[in-house]
Every structure is written in structure tokens, then in C-alpha cells.
Design a protein around this motif. Structure first.
Motif, PDB file in Angstrom:
ATOM      1  N   ARG A   1      -1.806  40.881  45.695  1.00 38.30           N
ATOM      2  CA  ARG A   1      -1.952  39.752  44.797  1.00 38.30           C
ATOM      3  C   ARG A   1      -3.485  39.289  44.862  1.00 38.30           C
ATOM      4  O   ARG A   1      -3.788  38.434  43.926  1.00 38.30           O
ATOM      5  N   TYR A   2      -4.246  39.594  45.777  1.00 38.55           N
ATOM      6  CA  TYR A   2      -5.682  39.154  45.681  1.00 38.55           C
ATOM      7  C   TYR A   2      -6.740  40.101  45.079  1.00 38.55           C
ATOM      8  O   TYR A   2      -7.701  40.002  45.073  1.00 38.55           O
ATOM      9  N   HIS A   3      -5.910  41.175  44.375  1.00 37.14           N
ATOM     10  CA  HIS A   3      -6.897  42.470  43.990  1.00 37.14           C
ATOM     11  C   HIS A   3      -7.922  41.989  43.015  1.00 37.14           C
ATOM     12  O   HIS A   3      -9.078  42.233  42.985  1.00 37.14           O
ATOM     13  N   ARG A   4      -7.233  41.250  41.941  1.00 38.12           N
ATOM     14  CA  ARG A   4      -8.161  40.880  40.710  1.00 38.12           C
ATOM     15  C   ARG A   4      -9.323  40.023  41.169  1.00 38.12           C
ATOM     16  O   ARG A   4     -10.548  40.217  40.877  1.00 38.12           O
ATOM     17  N   ILE A   5      -8.971  38.721  42.162  1.00 40.28           N
ATOM     18  CA  ILE A   5     -10.200  38.030  42.461  1.00 40.28           C
ATOM     19  C   ILE A   5     -11.000  38.773  43.355  1.00 40.28           C
ATOM     20  O   ILE A   5     -12.254  38.463  43.279  1.00 40.28           O
ATOM     21  N   ALA A   6     -10.796  39.593  44.301  1.00 37.90           N
ATOM     22  CA  ALA A   6     -11.515  40.159  45.182  1.00 37.90           C
ATOM     23  C   ALA A   6     -12.433  41.142  44.146  1.00 37.90           C
ATOM     24  O   ALA A   6     -13.714  41.141  44.553  1.00 37.90           O
TER      25      ALA A   6
ATOM     26  N   LEU B   1     -17.386  49.610  51.852  1.00 35.65           N
ATOM     27  CA  LEU B   1     -16.519  48.436  52.240  1.00 35.65           C
ATOM     28  C   LEU B   1     -15.669  47.740  51.316  1.00 35.65           C
ATOM     29  O   LEU B   1     -14.603  47.274  51.385  1.00 35.65           O
ATOM     30  N   PHE B   2     -16.275  47.649  49.934  1.00 34.06           N
ATOM     31  CA  PHE B   2     -15.407  47.392  48.846  1.00 34.06           C
ATOM     32  C   PHE B   2     -14.270  48.235  48.258  1.00 34.06           C
ATOM     33  O   PHE B   2     -13.191  47.862  48.354  1.00 34.06           O
ATOM     34  N   GLU B   3     -14.513  49.375  48.590  1.00 36.84           N
ATOM     35  CA  GLU B   3     -13.462  50.515  48.459  1.00 36.84           C
ATOM     36  C   GLU B   3     -12.422  50.498  49.387  1.00 36.84           C
ATOM     37  O   GLU B   3     -11.353  50.523  49.011  1.00 36.84           O
ATOM     38  N   SER B   4     -12.850  50.270  50.807  1.00 37.19           N
ATOM     39  CA  SER B   4     -11.811  50.074  51.860  1.00 37.19           C
ATOM     40  C   SER B   4     -10.905  48.721  51.524  1.00 37.19           C
ATOM     41  O   SER B   4      -9.577  48.822  51.686  1.00 37.19           O
ATOM     42  N   ILE B   5     -11.444  47.749  51.022  1.00 41.49           N
ATOM     43  CA  ILE B   5     -10.718  46.470  50.538  1.00 41.49           C
ATOM     44  C   ILE B   5      -9.812  46.970  49.370  1.00 41.49           C
ATOM     45  O   ILE B   5      -8.389  46.631  49.531  1.00 41.49           O
ATOM     46  N   GLY B   6     -10.183  47.743  48.430  1.00 44.69           N
ATOM     47  CA  GLY B   6      -9.367  47.987  47.338  1.00 44.69           C
ATOM     48  C   GLY B   6      -8.325  48.887  48.092  1.00 44.69           C
ATOM     49  O   GLY B   6      -6.963  48.618  47.181  1.00 44.69           O
ATOM     50  N   LEU B   7      -8.490  49.928  48.711  1.00 41.89           N
ATOM     51  CA  LEU B   7      -7.230  50.467  49.328  1.00 41.89           C
ATOM     52  C   LEU B   7      -6.220  49.736  50.181  1.00 41.89           C
ATOM     53  O   LEU B   7      -5.106  49.924  50.081  1.00 41.89           O
ATOM     54  N   ARG B   8      -6.672  48.804  50.910  1.00 43.11           N
ATOM     55  CA  ARG B   8      -5.881  47.903  51.575  1.00 43.11           C
ATOM     56  C   ARG B   8      -5.003  47.061  50.557  1.00 43.11           C
ATOM     57  O   ARG B   8      -3.689  46.914  50.802  1.00 43.11           O
ATOM     58  N   GLU B   9      -5.535  46.522  49.483  1.00 45.50           N
ATOM     59  CA  GLU B   9      -4.925  45.883  48.439  1.00 45.50           C
ATOM     60  C   GLU B   9      -3.934  46.617  47.755  1.00 45.50           C
ATOM     61  O   GLU B   9      -2.764  46.303  47.247  1.00 45.50           O
TER      62      GLU B   9
END
Ligand code: ZN
Length: 154
Positions: A38-43, A22-30
Motif C-alpha cells: 500500500r505504500y508503493h506509490r508514496i515511496a 536501496l530504492f530497488e530493494s524497497i520496490g521489491l519488498r513492496e
């Protein structure tokens, strides 16, 4: 089979590995969508603080993510320069030790972020997720602020 992630407690197919996906899918979306970039670092910082055995194994990586979370919650507009100062500080002989971890990491998980598909909603959920995780680290708030002050030479 749905099982709890060993670190954040999220009930997810594949347990800890499923949570990681799930975390990797968020990285891909970002990565793919500028509205989320813009939210990549904080996520990354929040997820790391919910999974410190994987992402905060060394004292330095732990300090980088904890101070990143602190800096962003206290002032989003200066977080980037704080992070840069911390990075310079940690690349030197910074005498820090990894503190004792809290027993839990808050009730909001990466799942809430995955479900927030609209960028505005995503930002709101991310702020709540960051805040809940930071609150779970309450015993280390003073430590995080000391590290930031040291990094900034104060
Ligand atoms: Zn997890």
C-alpha cells in the motif's frame, strides 16, 4: 567504498548507484509483501522528489511526483483520486513548467526506510520521510496545490 549519493546525500557504498539499489530493494519488498504494498506509490513519489534529476526530469513527471507527495500528506484517503485527476490533467496539453529545485531534500533518506523492517514502523518512517522531503520543497507548496486545483478543474 562509501560515498554520498549525488542527489539525496546518503552515504552509501556505490554512491548514487548504491542509493538506487536501496530504492530497488524497497520496490521489491513492496511487491513481494502485501503489508508494504500500500505504500508503493508514496515511496516512489518521495524517492523521486529526492532524486528529481532522474525521476522528475520532465515538468510532467516532476509535477506528478510533487503533487502525489502533497496529496498523500494532506489526506491519505483521497490521494488516489487526486493522483488520478492529476494523471488525466498531465496527459493533456497542461501548460506547466518545471520550477527551480530546492538546494537539499531533507535529512531522512531511503536508508531509514530500508532499516524499518516491521510494517508498522515502516509506515511511521515513511510518513516522516515524506514530511521531511515535502518540507524541503516549501517554496513549491503553493505551486503543488495550484497544480492539484487545476487538475481537479477548480
Ligand atoms: Zn540518493
Amino acid at each position: 567504498m562509501t560515498e554520498a549519493c549525488a542527489s539525496c546525500g546518503l552515504a552509501v557504498a556505490g554512491s548514487t548507484a548504491g542509493c538506487q539499489r536501496l530504492f530497488e530493494s524497497i520496490g521489491l519488498r513492496e511487491y513481494e509483501d502485501m503489508r508494504f504494498a500500500r505504500y508503493h506509490r508514496i515511496a516512489v513519489d518521495v524517492y523521486a522528489m529526492q532524486h528529481p534529476d532522474r525521476y522528475g526530469r520532465s515538468a510532467k513527471s516532476f509535477a506528478a511526483h510533487l503533487t502525489g507527495l502533497c496529496a498523500w500528506l494532506e489526506n491519505e484517503s483521497t490521494a488516489q483520486s487526486v493522483n488520478a485527476a492529476v494523471q488525466r490533467w498531465l496527459s493533456g496539453p497542461s501548460p506547466i513548467q518545471k520550477p527551480t529545485l530546492p538546494p537539499t531534500y531533507g535529512a531522512i533518506t531511503i536508508r531509514d526506510l530500508v532499516d524499518a523492517e516491521d510494517p508498522v514502523r515502516y509506515g511511521e518512517v515513511l510518513r516522516r520521510w515524506a514530511r521531511a522531503t515535502w518540507d524541503a520543497y516549501a517554496p513549491l507548496h503553493a505551486t503543488a496545490r495550484e497544480w492539484i486545483a487545476s487538475a481537479q478543474g477548480r
